[in-house]
Scaffold this motif. Structure first.
Motif, PDB file in Angstrom:
ATOM      1  N   UNK A 142      10.714  12.299  23.137  1.00 42.13           N
ATOM      2  CA  UNK A 142      10.608  13.046  21.889  1.00 42.13           C
ATOM      3  C   UNK A 142       9.348  13.893  21.843  1.00 42.13           C
ATOM      4  N   UNK A 143       8.279  13.438  22.485  1.00 42.96           N
ATOM      5  CA  UNK A 143       7.048  14.228  22.523  1.00 42.96           C
ATOM      6  C   UNK A 143       7.238  15.523  23.305  1.00 42.96           C
ATOM      7  N   UNK A 144       8.132  15.490  24.276  1.00 40.31           N
ATOM      8  CA  UNK A 144       8.403  16.672  25.091  1.00 40.31           C
ATOM      9  C   UNK A 144       9.485  17.560  24.479  1.00 40.31           C
ATOM     10  N   UNK A 145      10.418  16.948  23.759  1.00 40.36           N
ATOM     11  CA  UNK A 145      11.573  17.677  23.239  1.00 40.36           C
ATOM     12  C   UNK A 145      11.404  18.166  21.806  1.00 40.36           C
ATOM     13  N   UNK A 146      10.558  17.470  21.029  1.00 39.33           N
ATOM     14  CA  UNK A 146      10.493  17.746  19.600  1.00 39.33           C
ATOM     15  C   UNK A 146      10.133  19.170  19.244  1.00 39.33           C
ATOM     16  N   UNK A 147       9.280  19.787  20.042  1.00 34.39           N
ATOM     17  CA  UNK A 147       8.849  21.160  19.749  1.00 34.39           C
ATOM     18  C   UNK A 147      10.001  22.150  19.841  1.00 34.39           C
ATOM     19  N   UNK A 148      11.082  21.760  20.506  1.00 31.51           N
ATOM     20  CA  UNK A 148      12.207  22.675  20.741  1.00 31.51           C
ATOM     21  C   UNK A 148      13.434  22.304  19.905  1.00 31.51           C
ATOM     22  N   UNK A 149      13.230  21.539  18.848  1.00 33.60           N
ATOM     23  CA  UNK A 149      14.358  21.207  17.984  1.00 33.60           C
ATOM     24  C   UNK A 149      14.973  22.479  17.398  1.00 33.60           C
ATOM     25  N   UNK A 150      16.303  22.530  17.291  1.00 35.95           N
ATOM     26  CA  UNK A 150      16.982  23.752  16.831  1.00 35.95           C
ATOM     27  C   UNK A 150      16.981  23.880  15.312  1.00 35.95           C
ATOM     28  N   UNK A 151      15.840  24.195  14.747  1.00 41.39           N
ATOM     29  CA  UNK A 151      15.741  24.335  13.297  1.00 41.39           C
ATOM     30  C   UNK A 151      16.586  25.498  12.798  1.00 41.39           C
ATOM     31  N   UNK A 153      16.774  28.740  10.942  1.00 43.04           N
ATOM     32  CA  UNK A 153      15.752  29.743  10.626  1.00 43.04           C
ATOM     33  C   UNK A 153      15.450  29.847   9.132  1.00 43.04           C
ATOM     34  N   UNK A 154      16.447  29.556   8.303  1.00 41.94           N
ATOM     35  CA  UNK A 154      16.254  29.684   6.855  1.00 41.94           C
ATOM     36  C   UNK A 154      15.251  28.674   6.314  1.00 41.94           C
ATOM     37  N   UNK A 155      15.068  27.559   7.020  1.00 36.11           N
ATOM     38  CA  UNK A 155      14.156  26.525   6.529  1.00 36.11           C
ATOM     39  C   UNK A 155      13.189  26.057   7.614  1.00 36.11           C
ATOM     40  N   UNK A 156      13.077  26.844   8.675  1.00 38.84           N
ATOM     41  CA  UNK A 156      12.277  26.427   9.832  1.00 38.84           C
ATOM     42  C   UNK A 156      10.809  26.191   9.477  1.00 38.84           C
ATOM     43  N   UNK A 157      10.234  27.070   8.680  1.00 37.58           N
ATOM     44  CA  UNK A 157       8.809  26.940   8.377  1.00 37.58           C
ATOM     45  C   UNK A 157       8.525  25.659   7.598  1.00 37.58           C
ATOM     46  N   UNK A 158       9.385  25.339   6.653  1.00 35.81           N
ATOM     47  CA  UNK A 158       9.205  24.105   5.883  1.00 35.81           C
ATOM     48  C   UNK A 158       9.382  22.886   6.782  1.00 35.81           C
ATOM     49  N   UNK A 159      10.352  22.950   7.702  1.00 37.05           N
ATOM     50  CA  UNK A 159      10.591  21.836   8.621  1.00 37.05           C
ATOM     51  C   UNK A 159       9.413  21.629   9.551  1.00 37.05           C
ATOM     52  N   UNK A 160       8.886  22.719  10.085  1.00 36.49           N
ATOM     53  CA  UNK A 160       7.737  22.622  10.986  1.00 36.49           C
ATOM     54  C   UNK A 160       6.516  22.052  10.266  1.00 36.49           C
ATOM     55  N   UNK A 161       6.288  22.492   9.038  1.00 37.79           N
ATOM     56  CA  UNK A 161       5.146  21.989   8.271  1.00 37.79           C
ATOM     57  C   UNK A 161       5.269  20.491   8.032  1.00 37.79           C
ATOM     58  N   UNK A 162       6.488  20.019   7.763  1.00 36.66           N
ATOM     59  CA  UNK A 162       6.699  18.592   7.520  1.00 36.66           C
ATOM     60  C   UNK A 162       6.451  17.773   8.787  1.00 36.66           C
ATOM     61  N   UNK A 168       0.174  14.319  11.874  1.00 33.44           N
ATOM     62  CA  UNK A 168      -1.252  14.328  11.593  1.00 33.44           C
ATOM     63  C   UNK A 168      -1.996  15.490  12.217  1.00 33.44           C
ATOM     64  N   UNK A 169      -1.289  16.613  12.416  1.00 31.39           N
ATOM     65  CA  UNK A 169      -1.942  17.814  12.954  1.00 31.39           C
ATOM     66  C   UNK A 169      -1.879  18.911  11.904  1.00 31.39           C
ATOM     67  N   UNK A 170      -2.736  19.897  12.053  1.00 28.92           N
ATOM     68  CA  UNK A 170      -2.820  20.943  11.031  1.00 28.92           C
ATOM     69  C   UNK A 170      -1.780  22.030  11.206  1.00 28.92           C
ATOM     70  N   UNK A 171      -1.317  22.244  12.449  1.00 29.66           N
ATOM     71  CA  UNK A 171      -0.362  23.322  12.705  1.00 29.66           C
ATOM     72  C   UNK A 171       0.763  22.814  13.601  1.00 29.66           C
ATOM     73  N   UNK A 172       1.954  23.363  13.390  1.00 30.92           N
ATOM     74  CA  UNK A 172       3.097  23.047  14.244  1.00 30.92           C
ATOM     75  C   UNK A 172       2.788  23.350  15.699  1.00 30.92           C
ATOM     76  N   UNK A 173       2.092  24.438  15.941  1.00 31.67           N
ATOM     77  CA  UNK A 173       1.781  24.850  17.314  1.00 31.67           C
ATOM     78  C   UNK A 173       0.932  23.815  18.057  1.00 31.67           C
ATOM     79  N   UNK A 174       0.246  22.959  17.316  1.00 34.59           N
ATOM     80  CA  UNK A 174      -0.569  21.926  17.955  1.00 34.59           C
ATOM     81  C   UNK A 174       0.287  20.880  18.666  1.00 34.59           C
ATOM     82  N   UNK A 175       1.580  20.851  18.358  1.00 35.61           N
ATOM     83  CA  UNK A 175       2.478  19.876  18.970  1.00 35.61           C
ATOM     84  C   UNK A 175       3.087  20.381  20.281  1.00 35.61           C
TER      85      UNK A 175
END
Length: 263
Positions: A142-151, A153-162, A168-175
């Motif tokens: 999951x640590x390797x795959x989670x960043x590529x989950x097929x969100x 697009x209509x709710x991707x930003x909210x999903x990434x923030x959650x 416990x990171x400040x940005x989605x990109x940190x994952x």
């Protein structure tokens, strides 16, 4: 009861278009429904609406986040043919393992030669196995795959923030563990090793068939299958994973396709 009114509802997490299942626990439930030849339909829930959907249905959390707060997630199964403890029409089951037990009890005898979901006296062992497999994949694949989950697009930003909040990171990109990086190569190798020592070694009847017990499938195989479905949908190294340990995971995934219908 009218046939349409007797169809069960599986609540699953909606991916981005085209909508398809990708989360491991709903996949475990979907496999179990198909395995038991249960008539059902899918109610797709956008990821940001999962928690509120569960709350509206009055289903308590069955898991906790690492910080101890309730983890309101899916799957949920609704059976309109039963009466709940509050005498309301229909009943809900809100955990993938409990869904498997529920379906096993409704289909306890062999159906046209189909083996039971749980072999006799194996539910407790399956519960332990489920926790083991979840831990193995959560802290590796999951640590390797989670960043590529097929969100969606209509709710991707909210999903990434959650997800960033949960991690416990400040940005989605940190994952992100960048493709081709030395860090990723090390983690992929560690994932392969963990699957080898922690799971592949349990397949002691490979000469008999693709399942843990060789020819005969059971819920333990579906547990692994749920995670393999996430890897197929999210892990860039999926084709590589299929070939690990002599092609064990590819053979199991292919054998489970018989019960991978999306209703």
């Amino acid at each position: 009861m009218d046939a349409q009114k007797s169809i069960m509802d599986l609540y699953d997490i909606a991916s981005g278009p085209p909508v398809r299942p990708y989360a491991p626990n709903p996949w475990k439930a979907r496999y179990a429904l198909n395995f038991t030849n249960t008539s059902y339909r899918t109610t797709w829930v956008p990821l940001p609406e999962v928690a509120t959907t569960r709350e509206k249905l009055g289903i308590s959390a069955c898991r906790k986040h690492l910080d101890g707060t309730d983890f309101l997630t899916l799957p949920i199964l609704y059976d309109p043919t039963t009466t709940s403890s509050t005498q309301q029409e229909g009943s809900f089951v809100g955990d993938s393992f409990d869904i498997a037990i529920y379906l096993h009890n409704k289909h306890s005898s062999d159906d046209e030669g189909r083996p039971p979901l749980f072999p006799p006296d194996s539910v407790a062992l399956h519960r332990t196995f489920n926790a083991h497999v979840d831990t193995l994949f959560t802290f590796n694949g999951a640590l390797l795959a989670g960043y590529y989950m097929p969100f969606d697009p209509a709710s991707a930003e909210a999903s990434k923030a959650e997800f960033a909040r949960r991690a416990g990171v400040s940005r989605w990109e940190d994952l992100e563990i960048p493709l081709g990086s030395e860090e990723r190569k090390k983690r992929v190798a560690a994932f392969e090793a963990a699957l080898g020592s922690g799971l592949a070694a349990w397949f002691v009847r490979r000469d008999k068939g693709p399942f843990l017990e060789g020819r005969t499938p059971m819920y333990a195989d579906l547990i692994i299958g749920g995670w393999l479905q996430m890897m197929r949908n999210c892990l860039p190294e999926w084709e590589e994973l299929r070939g690990w340990h002599g092609g064990l995971w590819g053979r199991l995934y292919d054998a489970l396709e018989k019960w991978a219908q999306i209703s």
